[in-house]
Scaffold this active site. Structure first.
Site, PDB file in Angstrom:
ATOM      1  N   ASN A 126       0.788  -1.135   0.159  1.00  0.00           N
ATOM      2  CA  ASN A 126      -0.035  -0.234   0.095  1.00  0.00           C
ATOM      3  C   ASN A 126       0.907   1.235   0.041  1.00  0.00           C
ATOM      4  O   ASN A 126       1.319   1.647   1.099  1.00  0.00           O
ATOM      5  CB  ASN A 126      -0.959  -0.103   1.359  1.00  0.00           C
ATOM      6  CG  ASN A 126      -1.633   0.966   1.546  1.00  0.00           C
ATOM      7  OD1 ASN A 126      -1.743   2.302   0.666  1.00  0.00           O
ATOM      8  ND2 ASN A 126      -2.469   1.226   2.354  1.00  0.00           N
TER       9      ASN A 126
ATOM     10  N   ARG B 199      -2.762  -2.027  -3.242  1.00  0.00           N
ATOM     11  CA  ARG B 199      -3.998  -0.928  -3.057  1.00  0.00           C
ATOM     12  C   ARG B 199      -3.483  -0.001  -4.444  1.00  0.00           C
ATOM     13  O   ARG B 199      -2.376   0.412  -4.461  1.00  0.00           O
ATOM     14  CB  ARG B 199      -3.651  -0.356  -1.988  1.00  0.00           C
ATOM     15  CG  ARG B 199      -4.706   0.803  -1.881  1.00  0.00           C
ATOM     16  CD  ARG B 199      -4.538   1.822  -0.692  1.00  0.00           C
ATOM     17  NE  ARG B 199      -5.390   3.016  -0.660  1.00  0.00           N
ATOM     18  CZ  ARG B 199      -5.364   4.297  -0.078  1.00  0.00           C
ATOM     19  NH1 ARG B 199      -4.105   4.190   0.651  1.00  0.00           N
ATOM     20  NH2 ARG B 199      -5.949   5.105  -0.181  1.00  0.00           N
TER      21      ARG B 199
ATOM     22  N   HIS C 123     -11.021   5.672  -1.146  1.00  0.00           N
ATOM     23  CA  HIS C 123     -11.047   5.108   0.277  1.00  0.00           C
ATOM     24  C   HIS C 123     -11.947   3.546   0.373  1.00  0.00           C
ATOM     25  O   HIS C 123     -12.332   3.171   1.283  1.00  0.00           O
ATOM     26  CB  HIS C 123     -11.373   5.908   1.335  1.00  0.00           C
ATOM     27  CG  HIS C 123     -10.546   7.023   1.644  1.00  0.00           C
ATOM     28  ND1 HIS C 123     -10.675   8.307   1.909  1.00  0.00           N
ATOM     29  CD2 HIS C 123      -8.996   6.803   1.839  1.00  0.00           C
ATOM     30  CE1 HIS C 123      -9.601   9.056   1.921  1.00  0.00           C
ATOM     31  NE2 HIS C 123      -8.708   8.174   1.858  1.00  0.00           N
TER      32      HIS C 123
ATOM     33  N   LEU D 287     -11.176   9.201   8.385  1.00  0.00           N
ATOM     34  CA  LEU D 287     -10.442  10.325   8.763  1.00  0.00           C
ATOM     35  C   LEU D 287      -8.990  10.059   9.037  1.00  0.00           C
ATOM     36  O   LEU D 287      -8.528   9.749   9.917  1.00  0.00           O
ATOM     37  CB  LEU D 287     -11.066  11.198  10.073  1.00  0.00           C
ATOM     38  CG  LEU D 287     -12.448  11.321   9.780  1.00  0.00           C
ATOM     39  CD1 LEU D 287     -12.975  12.152  11.200  1.00  0.00           C
ATOM     40  CD2 LEU D 287     -12.694  12.038   8.720  1.00  0.00           C
TER      41      LEU D 287
ATOM     42  N   ARG E 137      -4.398  18.386   1.445  1.00  0.00           N
ATOM     43  CA  ARG E 137      -5.625  18.729   0.642  1.00  0.00           C
ATOM     44  C   ARG E 137      -6.392  19.620   0.936  1.00  0.00           C
ATOM     45  O   ARG E 137      -7.031  19.456   2.177  1.00  0.00           O
ATOM     46  CB  ARG E 137      -6.033  17.312   0.045  1.00  0.00           C
ATOM     47  CG  ARG E 137      -4.896  16.632  -0.961  1.00  0.00           C
ATOM     48  CD  ARG E 137      -5.503  15.171  -1.151  1.00  0.00           C
ATOM     49  NE  ARG E 137      -4.849  14.322  -0.316  1.00  0.00           N
ATOM     50  CZ  ARG E 137      -5.113  13.120  -0.370  1.00  0.00           C
ATOM     51  NH1 ARG E 137      -6.285  12.531  -1.068  1.00  0.00           N
ATOM     52  NH2 ARG E 137      -4.621  12.165   0.448  1.00  0.00           N
TER      53      ARG E 137
ATOM     54  N   GLY F 106      -6.670   6.887  11.078  1.00  0.00           N
ATOM     55  CA  GLY F 106      -5.725   7.477  12.055  1.00  0.00           C
ATOM     56  C   GLY F 106      -6.600   8.386  12.993  1.00  0.00           C
ATOM     57  O   GLY F 106      -6.401   8.466  14.114  1.00  0.00           O
TER      58      GLY F 106
ATOM     59  N   GLU G   7      -7.209  -1.998   5.434  1.00  0.00           N
ATOM     60  CA  GLU G   7      -7.166  -2.239   3.914  1.00  0.00           C
ATOM     61  C   GLU G   7      -6.574  -3.241   3.452  1.00  0.00           C
ATOM     62  O   GLU G   7      -6.622  -3.953   2.667  1.00  0.00           O
ATOM     63  CB  GLU G   7      -6.684  -0.765   3.229  1.00  0.00           C
ATOM     64  CG  GLU G   7      -7.616   0.464   3.614  1.00  0.00           C
ATOM     65  CD  GLU G   7      -6.655   1.674   3.610  1.00  0.00           C
ATOM     66  OE1 GLU G   7      -5.706   1.842   4.253  1.00  0.00           O
ATOM     67  OE2 GLU G   7      -7.380   2.820   3.170  1.00  0.00           O
TER      68      GLU G   7
END
Ligand code: AMP
Length: 393
Positions: free
Chosen positions: A9, A94, A182, A210, A242, A329, A380
């Protein structure tokens, strides 16, 4: 099928990896590791299935000049040594953007890579690193099967309205639509929701992912109905660096009135905005929470205000809300952010239990709260490993 599946990932500033035993019944990794702080202060850490640190002693030297390519060049010999006589069955990646091309895991070929290359401008922080990792593995072990699992796939269940921009029809038909991201995280949360919510899992649930990147997904029957990210992973919530949703007129003004170059605007929106831009201190929520600078608290306030507003905007897509799930996180660890967002959602029937929230407990709402609020750790890697198994079995 036997051997281990490696999952990779490659994030904007990290490279996460995990090894899954193919013969084990559950997709729980044998080891899970991370090179974090790529581009600043890279650190290698690896843990076993019980969370105990594994000796990373033989790992090569990392420094501020270490980029993604060097990080993977150091990881592969370390992995080969760690595996010893054991072999790898496949490598699952990923991959952030699958565009209109893919709606599920796919075995990687040169033709697949060519298509994924065309999506690099739509995910400049991630897609180049995702594809570089695939090419590095192909150079390392050319015959090893490689599988791509996409963050966009989970949102393919959305209806046309949820995906459309109010742009001329020919542009939608060209593929300028909302894809959402996501998806591997949302897929994992959807798969474990029944354990946490029972029958309510198939109700109206909003998941807030988040992390350094951030988005929300409104689900019904554990399928994506609407999401906050769009054509690119810039849209929606304010993030680490971002900007999130922005009046498109700002972009035109930066280009026309301020004479900025396209590359400068891209850098501004992807790398210099969000928590970093507003605080002027850091993109890291933990660092901002620890700071007493008023710009740090203003950045956190804005983050929570925007998160609550965007969540409220997703509610009509599912006609109400039965449960709210925090993950990633910040979602898993920041009681402060969860409390602030939930306070702004009291009118929706969100009532937090402050003690449960402070302890990052599984259920953090009071028993009589009309909206159940949960903290569920995401995984993930497990979804990528599941994708590898499904495709290769
Ligand atoms: P992720 O991208 O999912 O790894 O999330 C990274 C974000 O989670 C960073 O902004 C971290 O500061 C934040 N984070 C991690 N642990 C905590 C914590 N204990 N309190 C607040 N934020 C945290």
């Amino acid at each position: 099928m036997s051997g281990a599946n490696l999952t990779l990932n490659s994030g904007s500033s990290s490279l996460k990896f995990a090894l899954f035993d193919n013969d084990a019944s559950e997709a729980t990794p044998e080891i899970i590791g991370k090179i974090s702080g790529i581009g600043t202060t890279p650190v290698f850490s690896v843990k076993d299935a019980n969370g105990n640190a594994v000796d990373g002693g033989a790992f090569g030297q990392l420094d501020t000049a270490t980029g993604h390519a060097q990080a993977i060049a150091l990881l592969l010999p370390w992995l080969a040594k760690h595996l010893g006589d054991a072999s790898l069955a496949a490598v699952g990646h990923r991959v952030v953007h699958g565009g209109q091309f893919y709606c599920g895991p796919v075995r990687i070929t040169d033709a697949v890579l060519d298509k994924l290359d065309t999506l690099i401008p739509l995910a400049p922080l991630h897609q180049p690193h995702n594809l570089a990792a695939i090419r590095a593995i192909a150079d390392w072990q050319p015959s090893l099967p490689q599988i791509a699992c996409f963050d966009t796939s989970f949102h393919r269940s959305q209806n046309r309205l949820a995906k459309q921009f109010a742009l001329p029809r020919n542009l939608s038909e060209e593929g300028i639509i909302r894809y959402g991201f996501h998806g591997l995280s949302y897929d994992y949360i959807a798969s474990v929701l029944p354990q946490h919510l029972g029958e309510l899992a198939d109700g109206r649930v909003i998941v807030a992912h988040l992390g350094n990147g951030a988005s929300m997904c409104a689900m019904q029957n554990r399928k994506s109905v609407a999401t906050s990210m769009g054509f690119t992973a810039l849209d929606g919530l304010m993030m680490g660096t971002r900007c999130g949703a922005l009046d498109p007129g700002v972009v035109l003004y930066l280009l026309q009135a301020k004479g900025m170059k396209i590359s400068e605007v891209e850098d501004l929106l992807y790398r210099q905005s969000g928590l970093m831009g507003v605080s002027g201190i850091s993109n890291d929520m933990q660092a901002l929470q620890a700071s007493d600078d008023p710009h740090a608290s203003e950045a956190i306030d804005l983050y929570c205000f925007k998160a609550a507003s965007i969540l409220a905007g997703l509610v009509p897509s599912i006609g109400g809300i039965d449960a709210l799930v925090f993950t990633a996180g910040i979602g898993e660890n920041s009681a402060l952010v969860r409390a602030d967002i939930c306070k702004r959602l009291q009118w929706l029937g969100v009532v937090l239990d402050p003690d449960a929230n402070a302890g990052n407990a599984g259920v953090i709402s009071v028993a009589q709260s009309p909206v159940k609020v949960l903290v569920v750790p995401t995984n993930e890697e497990a979804v990528v490993a599941r994708g590898c198994r499904a495709l290769l079995s």
